[in-house]
Design an enzyme around this catalytic site. Structure first.
Site, PDB file in Angstrom:
ATOM      1  CG  HIS A  83     118.037  -3.168  21.540  1.00  0.00           C
ATOM      2  ND1 HIS A  83     117.416  -4.242  22.106  1.00  0.00           N
ATOM      3  CD2 HIS A  83     117.128  -2.663  20.650  1.00  0.00           C
ATOM      4  CE1 HIS A  83     116.198  -4.379  21.603  1.00  0.00           C
ATOM      5  NE2 HIS A  83     116.011  -3.432  20.716  1.00  0.00           N
ATOM      6  CG  HIS A 142     115.615  -6.974  31.472  1.00  0.00           C
ATOM      7  ND1 HIS A 142     114.460  -6.268  31.313  1.00  0.00           N
ATOM      8  CD2 HIS A 142     115.941  -7.485  30.261  1.00  0.00           C
ATOM      9  CE1 HIS A 142     114.095  -6.357  30.036  1.00  0.00           C
ATOM     10  NE2 HIS A 142     114.965  -7.080  29.386  1.00  0.00           N
ATOM     11  CG  ASP A 192     121.086 -10.829  25.500  1.00  0.00           C
ATOM     12  OD1 ASP A 192     120.770 -11.349  24.430  1.00  0.00           O
ATOM     13  OD2 ASP A 192     120.672  -9.716  25.869  1.00  0.00           O
TER      14      ASP A 192
HETATM   15  C1  LIG Z   1     120.142  -4.177  31.274  1.00  0.00           C
HETATM   16  C2  LIG Z   1     120.680  -2.945  32.027  1.00  0.00           C
HETATM   17  C3  LIG Z   1     121.210  -1.948  30.982  1.00  0.00           C
HETATM   18  C4  LIG Z   1     119.521  -2.328  32.824  1.00  0.00           C
HETATM   19  O1  LIG Z   1     119.941  -1.127  33.361  1.00  0.00           O
HETATM   20  P1  LIG Z   1     119.088  -0.306  34.428  1.00  0.00           P
HETATM   21  O2  LIG Z   1     117.684  -0.777  34.455  1.00  0.00           O
HETATM   22  O3  LIG Z   1     119.321   1.134  34.112  1.00  0.00           O
HETATM   23  O4  LIG Z   1     119.750  -0.781  35.802  1.00  0.00           O
HETATM   24  P2  LIG Z   1     120.364   0.173  36.897  1.00  0.00           P
HETATM   25  O5  LIG Z   1     121.514   0.902  36.292  1.00  0.00           O
HETATM   26  O6  LIG Z   1     119.250   0.956  37.500  1.00  0.00           O
HETATM   27  O7  LIG Z   1     120.949  -0.869  37.944  1.00  0.00           O
HETATM   28  C5  LIG Z   1     120.737  -0.805  39.337  1.00  0.00           C
HETATM   29  C6  LIG Z   1     122.022  -1.136  40.059  1.00  0.00           C
HETATM   30  O8  LIG Z   1     122.505  -2.424  39.631  1.00  0.00           O
HETATM   31  C7  LIG Z   1     123.799  -2.289  39.049  1.00  0.00           C
HETATM   32  N1  LIG Z   1     123.832  -3.136  37.860  1.00  0.00           N
HETATM   33  C8  LIG Z   1     122.842  -3.277  36.932  1.00  0.00           C
HETATM   34  N2  LIG Z   1     123.202  -4.180  36.005  1.00  0.00           N
HETATM   35  C9  LIG Z   1     124.437  -4.597  36.356  1.00  0.00           C
HETATM   36  C10 LIG Z   1     125.332  -5.521  35.781  1.00  0.00           C
HETATM   37  N3  LIG Z   1     125.020  -6.187  34.672  1.00  0.00           N
HETATM   38  N4  LIG Z   1     126.522  -5.730  36.379  1.00  0.00           N
HETATM   39  C11 LIG Z   1     126.841  -5.054  37.509  1.00  0.00           C
HETATM   40  N5  LIG Z   1     126.026  -4.159  38.112  1.00  0.00           N
HETATM   41  C12 LIG Z   1     124.843  -3.937  37.534  1.00  0.00           C
HETATM   42  C13 LIG Z   1     123.945  -0.824  38.683  1.00  0.00           C
HETATM   43  O9  LIG Z   1     125.313  -0.449  38.668  1.00  0.00           O
HETATM   44  C14 LIG Z   1     123.172  -0.170  39.798  1.00  0.00           C
HETATM   45  O10 LIG Z   1     123.975  -0.220  40.948  1.00  0.00           O
HETATM   46  P3  LIG Z   1     123.921   0.990  42.059  1.00  0.00           P
HETATM   47  O11 LIG Z   1     122.530   0.920  42.633  1.00  0.00           O
HETATM   48  O12 LIG Z   1     124.991   0.668  43.015  1.00  0.00           O
HETATM   49  O13 LIG Z   1     124.170   2.267  41.274  1.00  0.00           O
HETATM   50  C15 LIG Z   1     121.815  -3.329  33.011  1.00  0.00           C
HETATM   51  O14 LIG Z   1     121.321  -4.262  33.941  1.00  0.00           O
HETATM   52  C16 LIG Z   1     123.027  -3.898  32.288  1.00  0.00           C
HETATM   53  O15 LIG Z   1     123.912  -3.127  31.896  1.00  0.00           O
HETATM   54  N6  LIG Z   1     123.117  -5.248  32.113  1.00  0.00           N
HETATM   55  C17 LIG Z   1     124.204  -5.847  31.384  1.00  0.00           C
HETATM   56  C18 LIG Z   1     123.980  -5.736  29.874  1.00  0.00           C
HETATM   57  C19 LIG Z   1     122.937  -6.714  29.398  1.00  0.00           C
HETATM   58  O16 LIG Z   1     122.986  -7.912  29.715  1.00  0.00           O
HETATM   59  N7  LIG Z   1     122.001  -6.229  28.566  1.00  0.00           N
HETATM   60  C20 LIG Z   1     120.974  -7.058  27.967  1.00  0.00           C
HETATM   61  C21 LIG Z   1     119.663  -6.823  28.584  1.00  0.00           C
HETATM   62  S1  LIG Z   1     118.488  -8.006  27.942  1.00  0.00           S
END
Ligand SMILES: CC(C)(COP(=O)(O)OP(=O)(O)OC[C@H]1O[C@@H](n2cnc3c(N)ncnc32)[C@H](O)[C@@H]1OP(=O)(O)O)[C@@H](O)C(=O)NCCC(=O)NCCS
Length: 502
Positions: A300, A339, A395
Site C-alpha cells: 500500500h 494498479h 508512485d
Molecule cells: C498494484 C498491483 C499490486 C496490482 O495488482 P493486481 O491488480 O492484482 O494485478 P495482477 O496481478 O492481476 O496483474 C496482471 C498481470 O500483470 C502482471 N503485473 C502486474 N503488475 C506488474 C508489475 N508491476 N510488474 C510486472 N508485472 C506485473 C502480473 O504478474 C500479471 O501477469 P500474468 O497475467 O502473466 O499473471 C501490481 O500491479 C503491482 O504489484 N505493482 C507494483 C507495486 C506498485 O507500484 N504498487 C503501488 C500501486 S499504487
C-alpha cells in the site's frame, strides 16, 4: 427477443430447487443479502457434498475474499474510472484541483462535499492550523522512541496516544453514540466529530515531523503561525534556531500538490480499515492509528520507496533493457507500474511528473530521473506491459521527488499518511452520518473440521508427516547462548527442567 422488456433486476434460477428469484438492481449493484432468501434443504440433493457447516438452509452466501467485486459502502466522496484514468473528488477532476486548489481547500471539499466560500475557508484553515500543537506529554511519548525507530511505528503510536489525551472524545467513556448520534440530527455529536477531525488533520504534520526530529536527536519545533499546511510541516521538520524561517515556496507548493493528490482514493486498504474499525464506534484516534498501520504495508504505502530502491539498483539507463527482461521472465516486479483499479495511466502520475520538474528546478535534477524515464518509455512500448494494461502509477515519480527533496527512504510512507488522514476522516464522517451505519462483520466460508470429540493428551499421536504449518516452528531467541541452553532450572512446583535442546 421480441417480447423482451428491460428491467432493473436480475432473475436468478436456483438449480438445486428449481426456484426462481427476482433481485432488484440499483446503481448497477445488487444487495448480497438478496441471496439469503435462496435456501435449500441440506443434503436433500447432494448428500455428503453438502456439509452442515455450509448452512445451506440459511441461504446462499456471497464469497469475495479480497473484496474484488464487493461494494462495502455507498459513498459521495471520490469517483475513480480505472479504465479511462479518471479521478474526481466530489465530482471535480483531480487535474483541476491540482492546478487551482490547494490541500486544505480540497480537504474541506472531501470532508464536507462542497468547495468552501472564502469565509468558510478562513474559519476552517484557522481551526486546523490552530490544532497543530501537541500536548507536552505527547511530545514525551514521541521522544521516548529509540533514535533508529521506523517513523511509521512512531506515527502509528502517536495517533493512538493522541486518543489518551482526549477522553472527552472517547465513546467508551462518553457514551457509545457520541458520534453516531450525528446521523439523527444531533448537532452536539456533529460538533464533537468535527472537532476531532480538525484536531487530527492539524496534528498529523506535527506528529510526522516529531518522528523525523526524534531520529535526528533534535528538539521538536512548535508549529509556526502564518504558514500554509505544507509550509507548517516543512517548518516543523527543518527549522533550527533561525528567525522568520520560511520554507522554499516551490517545495512548499510541490508538497501541497502531492498532499492534495494523496488525500483520498476511495475504498483503498487503509480507508476501508478506517470505516471497518470505526464501525465498532471506537474513537477516531484509535481508528486512524489502525488505518495508518494498514498504510504501512509494502503493498500500500511502500511502493514509492520500492521505486527508488529499484532505480538505484538498476544503476543507469543502459541497464534498463536487462531489467525489463527480468521483469518479463517474472524474476522481478516493476515497482510503480500497474494498479488494481487503473488499467490506463494513473492521472496522478501525469500531474506528479510536472511537479517533479518544478522541484528539480530548485533542487537540481535527480540522477535517477534518466533511469526512470528510460524505464517508463521501455515499459510503455513493450508488449508484456501493453497487453496487461500496466502503466505508471502515482508512485512511479513521487519517490524521486521525495528523494530530491532530501527525505529519507523510510519516511516516504509518512508523506503519504499525513494527507491520507483527510480521506480516512471524510469516509469516517460519512459513515457516522449514515442512518444505516452498523458494525462491519463479514461472513466466512468454513471449510475446517466438522464436530469431533476432545482427545486426551495421552491418546494423541504425532503425525508421521506433519502438515506444513500445523504447529509452531522452533525459533531462535535473540541473545541466547549455549550456556543458557545447557542450564537447568526449577519451576514453581519445584520440578527440575533442562532448558531446551540445542
Ligand atoms: C498494484 C498491483 C499490486 C496490482 O495488482 P493486481 O491488480 O492484482 O494485478 P495482477 O496481478 O492481476 O496483474 C496482471 C498481470 O500483470 C502482471 N503485473 C502486474 N503488475 C506488474 C508489475 N508491476 N510488474 C510486472 N508485472 C506485473 C502480473 O504478474 C500479471 O501477469 P500474468 O497475467 O502473466 O499473471 C501490481 O500491479 C503491482 O504489484 N505493482 C507494483 C507495486 C506498485 O507500484 N504498487 C503501488 C500501486 S499504487
Amino acid at each position: 427477443m421480441g417480447s423482451f422488456t428491460p428491467k432493473q433486476s436480475l432473475t436468478v434460477l436456483d438449480n438445486r430447487t428449481g426456484n426462481s428469484y427476482e433481485v432488484p438492481i440499483k446503481n448497477n449493484a445488487i444487495q448480497a443479502t438478496a441471496f439469503t432468501q435462496m435456501k435449500a434443504t441440506p443434503q436433500a440433493v447432494f448428500g455428503a457434498q453438502d456439509r452442515p457447516e455450509d448452512e445451506t438452509e440459511k441461504g446462499i452466501r456471497v464469497s469475495d475474499s479480497a473484496y474484488t467485486n464487493t461494494a462495502a459502502v455507498t459513498s459521495s466522496i471520490t469517483f475513480i474510472d480505472g479504465g479511462r484514468g479518471i479521478l474526481r473528488y466530489r465530482g471535480y477532476p483531480i487535474e483541476q484541483l491540482a492546478r487551482k486548489s490547494h490541500f486544505l481547500e480540497s480537504a474541506y471539499l472531501l470532508i464536507y462535499g462542497e468547495l468552501p466560500t472564502a469565509q468558510r475557508y478562513d474559519a476552517w484553515s484557522n481551526e486546523v492550523l490552530h490544532h497543530t500543537y501537541l500536548h507536552h506529554d505527547v511530545e514525551h511519548v514521541m521522544s521516548s522512541f529509540r533514535y533508529d525507530s521506523h517513523p511509521m511505528a512512531m506515527l502509528i503510536s502517536g495517533f493512538a496516544a493522541l486518543g489518551a489525551f482526549a477522553p472527552e472524545a472517547n465513546p467508551s467513556l462518553q457514551g457509545q453514540n457520541l458520534y453516531s448520534n450525528a446521523a439523527k440530527g444531533n448537532v452536539e455529536a456533529l460538533a464533537q466529530m468535527d472537532k476531532q477531525i480538525m484536531r487530527l488533520i492539524g496534528k498529523a504534520p506535527t506528529l510526522a515531523a516529531a518522528t523525523y526530529r526524534n531520529r535526528q536527536g533534535r528538539p521538536f519545533n512548535r508549529p509556526p503561525t502564518g504558514l500554509s499546511y505544507s509550509g507548517t510541516f516543512l517548518y516543523c521538520l527543518d527549522q533550527l534556531s533561525e528567525h522568520q524561517y520560511k520554507p522554499n515556496a516551490v517545495l512548499e507548493r510541490a508538497l501541497d500538490i502531492l498532499f492534495l493528490l494523496h488525500a483520498d482514493h476511495e475504498m483503498n486498504c487503509s480507508t476501508a480499515t478506517m470505516v471497518h474499525v470505526g464501525s465498532s464506534l471506537v474513537d477516531p484516534y484509535s481508528a486512524v492509528a489502525a488505518s495508518c498501520a494498514a498504510l504501512y504495508g509494502p503493498l500500500h504505502g511502500g511502493a514509492s520507496e520500492a521505486v527508488v530502491r529499484q532505480l538505484i539498483d538498476i544503476n543507469g539507463p543502459e541497464n534498463v533493457p536487462k531489467f525489463i527482461e527480468q521483469v518479463k521472465r517474472k524474476e522481478r516486479n516493476l515497482a510503480g507500474f500497474g494498479h488494481r483499479v487503473y488499467r490506463t495511466t494513473d492521472p496522478r502520475s501525469t500531474i506528479i511528473r510536472e511537479v517533479a520538474e518544478q522541484v528539480f528546478s530548485v533542487t537540481g535534477r535527480s540522477k535517477l530521473l534518466d533511469t526512470a524515464l528510460a524505464l517508463r518509455d521501455a515499459a510503455e512500448k513493450d508488449d508484456y506491459f501493453k497487453s496487461r494494461n500496466l502503466h505508471a502509477n502515482v508512485d512511479f515519480f513521487s519517490g524521486i521527488i521525495y528523494q530530491q527533496m532530501g527525505f529519507p527512504l523510510d519516511f516516504y510512507p509518512v508523506l503519504f499518511a499525513v494527507p491520507r488522514v483527510v480521506g480516512w476522516l471524510a469516509h469516517w464522517r460519512q459513515a457516522m452520518l449514515s442512518p444505516s451505519q452498523r458494525i462491519w462483520r463479514p461472513k466466512q466460508i468454513y471449510i475446517g473440521a466438522s464436530e469431533r470429540d476432545y482427545v486426551d493428551v495421552k491418546q494423541r499421536e504425532e503425525a508421521r508427516e506433519p502438515k506444513y504449518g500445523s504447529g509452531p516452528v522452533s525459533v531462535a531467541h535473540g541473545g541466547d547462548s549455549k550456556r543458557r541452553h545447557l542450564a537447568t532450572y526449577l519451576d514453581e512446583t519445584g520440578k527440575l527442567h533442562a532448558r531446551s535442546k540445542l
